[in-house]
Scaffold this motif. Structure first.
Motif, PDB file in Angstrom:
ATOM      1  N   ILE A   1      14.858 -17.171  46.348  1.00 58.65           N
ATOM      2  CA  ILE A   1      13.822 -16.138  46.270  1.00 58.65           C
ATOM      3  C   ILE A   1      13.844 -15.467  44.898  1.00 58.65           C
ATOM      4  O   ILE A   1      12.804 -15.267  44.264  1.00 58.65           O
ATOM      5  N   GLN A   2      15.038 -15.141  44.420  1.00 60.18           N
ATOM      6  CA  GLN A   2      15.168 -14.479  43.122  1.00 60.18           C
ATOM      7  C   GLN A   2      14.650 -15.362  41.992  1.00 60.18           C
ATOM      8  O   GLN A   2      13.940 -14.889  41.096  1.00 60.18           O
ATOM      9  N   ALA A   3      15.017 -16.647  42.032  1.00 63.51           N
ATOM     10  CA  ALA A   3      14.573 -17.565  40.977  1.00 63.51           C
ATOM     11  C   ALA A   3      13.053 -17.675  40.970  1.00 63.51           C
ATOM     12  O   ALA A   3      12.419 -17.667  39.902  1.00 63.51           O
ATOM     13  N   ALA A   4      12.454 -17.786  42.158  1.00 59.22           N
ATOM     14  CA  ALA A   4      11.000 -17.892  42.246  1.00 59.22           C
ATOM     15  C   ALA A   4      10.326 -16.631  41.703  1.00 59.22           C
ATOM     16  O   ALA A   4       9.357 -16.712  40.931  1.00 59.22           O
ATOM     17  N   LYS A   5      10.838 -15.473  42.080  1.00 61.22           N
ATOM     18  CA  LYS A   5      10.247 -14.218  41.609  1.00 61.22           C
ATOM     19  C   LYS A   5      10.325 -14.113  40.093  1.00 61.22           C
ATOM     20  O   LYS A   5       9.364 -13.699  39.433  1.00 61.22           O
ATOM     21  N   ARG A   6      11.463 -14.499  39.528  1.00 64.36           N
ATOM     22  CA  ARG A   6      11.632 -14.419  38.073  1.00 64.36           C
ATOM     23  C   ARG A   6      10.733 -15.415  37.342  1.00 64.36           C
ATOM     24  O   ARG A   6      10.366 -15.192  36.188  1.00 64.36           O
ATOM     25  N   ALA A   7      10.386 -16.511  38.033  1.00 66.65           N
ATOM     26  CA  ALA A   7       9.500 -17.512  37.434  1.00 66.65           C
ATOM     27  C   ALA A   7       8.030 -17.195  37.671  1.00 66.65           C
ATOM     28  O   ALA A   7       7.156 -17.863  37.119  1.00 66.65           O
ATOM     29  N   GLY A   8       7.755 -16.191  38.501  1.00 65.69           N
ATOM     30  CA  GLY A   8       6.375 -15.866  38.835  1.00 65.69           C
ATOM     31  C   GLY A   8       5.779 -16.809  39.859  1.00 65.69           C
ATOM     32  O   GLY A   8       4.556 -16.982  39.916  1.00 65.69           O
ATOM     33  N   MET A   9       6.642 -17.419  40.687  1.00 63.79           N
ATOM     34  CA  MET A   9       6.191 -18.357  41.718  1.00 63.79           C
ATOM     35  C   MET A   9       6.292 -17.724  43.099  1.00 63.79           C
ATOM     36  O   MET A   9       7.223 -16.963  43.366  1.00 63.79           O
ATOM     37  N   PRO A  10       5.379 -18.064  44.009  1.00 68.23           N
ATOM     38  CA  PRO A  10       5.531 -17.644  45.405  1.00 68.23           C
ATOM     39  C   PRO A  10       6.775 -18.314  45.999  1.00 68.23           C
ATOM     40  O   PRO A  10       7.043 -19.487  45.725  1.00 68.23           O
ATOM     41  N   SER A  11       7.535 -17.575  46.787  1.00 68.39           N
ATOM     42  CA  SER A  11       8.745 -18.116  47.407  1.00 68.39           C
ATOM     43  C   SER A  11       8.526 -18.313  48.899  1.00 68.39           C
ATOM     44  O   SER A  11       7.903 -17.482  49.561  1.00 68.39           O
ATOM     45  N   VAL A  12       9.040 -19.430  49.409  1.00 69.71           N
ATOM     46  CA  VAL A  12       8.971 -19.729  50.839  1.00 69.71           C
ATOM     47  C   VAL A  12      10.404 -19.792  51.352  1.00 69.71           C
ATOM     48  O   VAL A  12      11.173 -20.670  50.955  1.00 69.71           O
ATOM     49  N   LEU A  13      10.774 -18.862  52.217  1.00 74.36           N
ATOM     50  CA  LEU A  13      12.125 -18.825  52.770  1.00 74.36           C
ATOM     51  C   LEU A  13      12.164 -19.529  54.118  1.00 74.36           C
ATOM     52  O   LEU A  13      11.371 -19.225  55.008  1.00 74.36           O
ATOM     53  N   LEU A  14      13.106 -20.453  54.265  1.00 75.23           N
ATOM     54  CA  LEU A  14      13.376 -21.082  55.554  1.00 75.23           C
ATOM     55  C   LEU A  14      14.538 -20.323  56.185  1.00 75.23           C
ATOM     56  O   LEU A  14      15.629 -20.272  55.624  1.00 75.23           O
ATOM     57  N   SER A  15      14.295 -19.751  57.347  1.00 76.65           N
ATOM     58  CA  SER A  15      15.258 -18.798  57.917  1.00 76.65           C
ATOM     59  C   SER A  15      16.089 -19.364  59.055  1.00 76.65           C
ATOM     60  O   SER A  15      16.811 -18.626  59.722  1.00 76.65           O
TER      61      SER A  15
END
Length: 207
Positions: free
Chosen positions: A155-169
């Motif tokens: 999630i952190q990497a996606a946010k820093r890249a400006g990408m939407p993050s999809v979490l599998l829970s």
């Protein structure tokens, strides 16, 4: 949290716990290399003196290799990847694994993905460098690429890249699934790859 209606022209996946199973015992691995339990193991090893770092890397890569030998494709992984392939949506993997371990896992699980960036190819997540390198390669805005993972580093990497993050829970306890994703700011939360796949027909996916 956003509604799941974005236009995605590319999808990047984490590997362990996302596309393939993993039985790595990180607590034992940290103890083996002398890493405090509350620290990131790769960051810890990076700051060690050269000889200690070499020994620690050897321990980690051996553990990853053993883990790769027992890896299995996660439920729904092959069907989802085949769907994206048919839709001509580019896919890739960004993993904190070594390249050798990642390639072995992908081969053993017959995942139809050729493009892999490991910690041997760039800074490990949550650094966004590998994600941004793929966006540049695909000539796509980061906002049009989804990053799918199971850990807050994803999630952190996606946010820093400006990408939407999809979490599998799926790996979280039932009561923690939504809370964990919201706490770390995931754009979308799905229980597993099968749930994500079921949602895709409602998304505008186009090459």
């Amino acid at each position: 949290m956003q509604s799941f209606n974005n236009l995605f022209k590319g999808v990047i996946f984490d590997l362990d716990g996302t596309l393939v199973s993993s039985s790595l015992d990180f607590k034992a691995l940290k103890q083996a290399v002398g890493c405090p339990l509350d620290q990131d193991i790769l960051a810890f090893v990076q700051q060690l003196p050269t000889e200690r770092a070499k020994k620690a890397h050897k321990i980690i890569t051996q553990a990853e290799h053993l883990d790769a030998l027992s890896a299995r494709a996660m439920s729904g992984a092959l069907a989802l990847l085949d769907f994206l392939l048919l839709q001509q949506i580019p896919t890739a993997i960004v993993t904190r694994n070594s390249r050798q371990a990642a390639e072995l896992k992908i081969e053993r699980c017959a995942l139809p993905i050729d493009l892999i960036l490991s910690r041997d190819d760039g800074p490990a997540k949550p650094d966004p460098s590998c994600l941004l390198a793929l966006a540049k390669l695909w000539q796509l805005p980061p906002s049009q690429i989804a990053y799918v993972g199971d850990h807050h580093y994803d999630i952190q990497a996606a946010k820093r890249a400006g990408m939407p993050s999809v979490l599998l829970s799926e790996q979280r306890a039932h009561g923690e699934q939504k809370t964990y994703g919201e706490q770390h700011g995931a754009s979308y939360i799905f229980r597993d790859l099968m749930a994500l796949h079921r949602a895709l027909p409602s998304i505008s996916l186009c090459a």
